[in-house]
Design a protein around this motif. Structure first.
Motif, PDB file in Angstrom:
ATOM      1  N   THR A 122     -19.482  58.016 -40.745  1.00 15.37           N
ATOM      2  CA  THR A 122     -20.325  57.457 -39.701  1.00 15.37           C
ATOM      3  C   THR A 122     -21.793  57.706 -40.042  1.00 15.37           C
ATOM      4  OG1 THR A 122     -20.614  57.327 -37.283  1.00 15.37           O
ATOM      5  CG2 THR A 122     -20.310  59.527 -38.226  1.00 15.37           C
ATOM      6  N   HIS A 143     -26.152  60.405 -33.022  1.00 15.79           N
ATOM      7  CA  HIS A 143     -25.040  59.655 -33.602  1.00 15.79           C
ATOM      8  C   HIS A 143     -25.221  58.169 -33.341  1.00 15.79           C
ATOM      9  CE1 HIS A 143     -20.666  58.245 -33.564  1.00 15.79           C
ATOM     10  NE2 HIS A 143     -21.035  58.394 -34.813  1.00 15.79           N
ATOM     11  N   TYR A 155     -18.469  53.314 -37.531  1.00 16.66           N
ATOM     12  CA  TYR A 155     -17.547  54.147 -38.295  1.00 16.66           C
ATOM     13  C   TYR A 155     -16.922  53.345 -39.422  1.00 16.66           C
ATOM     14  CZ  TYR A 155     -17.402  56.886 -33.939  1.00 16.66           C
ATOM     15  OH  TYR A 155     -17.730  57.601 -32.819  1.00 16.66           O
ATOM     16  N   GLN A 194     -14.598  60.039 -30.883  1.00 17.48           N
ATOM     17  CA  GLN A 194     -14.617  60.670 -32.193  1.00 17.48           C
ATOM     18  C   GLN A 194     -14.172  62.135 -32.142  1.00 17.48           C
ATOM     19  OE1 GLN A 194     -17.165  59.525 -30.395  1.00 17.48           O
ATOM     20  NE2 GLN A 194     -19.147  60.293 -31.060  1.00 17.48           N
TER      21      GLN A 194
END
Length: 243
Positions: A119, A176, A180, A207
């Motif tokens: 990611t 983040h 992904y 996640q």
């Protein structure tokens, strides 16, 4: 290795109604995301997984495949896996539909790495973002694998303030970014075999399911920040940046 991008695009959203269909320059948010994904090199196919005929209609002129998926699927990853299970691809990139400013070059980075799950993240320099629970934070180990993701302020500065922390450490706080890459077998295990742990239920971060069950998530630094459209303020900011 055959790879594809699958964009989960659920119509209903709790914080901002029908956000993927909101328009910027007469183009819906989901179309901005699709256009960036179509610019990614060495990807065999771009696919949208949606539960909405309106979203399907909005994207009818794009050179993509569109799959209808059940509305009751709980997460974007579940929606991606629902489609991916019947497709012949080795590596699946999941780009959230509400990431209209995601860089094609950053998406490309994921397919160039050897990792079960991978990611992106970007350094947080603004304390308001650090405090904001809609901005998901991630802490890494020495090998750039995720230790934990949270809506809370992690890592927490106990003896110094935010500005000191930013100045003292290199990229101490990372945001983040909702994208992904998965090897297909790992994606299917994640969606169909792994139980949902309490930390996922509490934080509402899927996640955390992978971390709880012992999987490693590789984290790469993105070249630029993105505006994930979760709130009215996010939408207004994206509009302003694209006037």
């Amino acid at each position: 290795m055959k790879s594809c991008i699958i964009i989960p695009a659920r119509k209903n959203s709790t914080r901002l109604k029908d956000k993927l269909l909101l328009k910027v320059k007469d183009k819906p948010i989901i179309a901005w995301t699709v256009e960036n994904c179509l610019k990614v090199k060495n990807i065999d196919k771009v696919i949208v997984a949606t539960d909405s005929q309106e979203i399907k209609e909005a994207l009818k002129d794009y050179p993509i495949d569109i799959y209808m998926t059940p509305s009751e699927l709980k997460s974007g990853t579940d929606r991606v896996a629902y489609v991916a299970k019947d497709l012949d691809y080795d590596f699946i990139i999941n780009v959230q539909g509400d990431e209209p400013s995601i860089s094609p070059e950053d998406i490309q980075k994921l397919s160039a790495e050897e990792a079960d799950i991978i990611t992106l993240a970007y350094p947080i320099k603004n304390e308001d973002d650090y405090i904001n629970p809609n901005v998901v934070k991630v802490v890494l180990d020495k090998n750039n694998n995720a230790l934990y993701f949270s809506r809370a302020m992690i890592p927490f500065y106990r003896d110094i303030d935010f500005k000191e922390m930013i100045n003292k450490y290199q990229n101490p706080v990372l945001k983040h970014i909702g994208i992904y890459g998965y090897k297909k077998n790992i994606l299917l295990d994640f969606a169909f075999k792994l139980s949902n742990p309490f930390i996922e239920e509490l934080e509402k971060l899927e996640q955390l399911r992978a971390l709880y069950h012992g999987y490693k998530i590789k984290v790469l630094l993105a070249s630029k920040d993105t505006i994930g459209i979760d709130t009215k303020e996010d939408y207004e900011r994206f509009c302003e940046e694209n006037e």
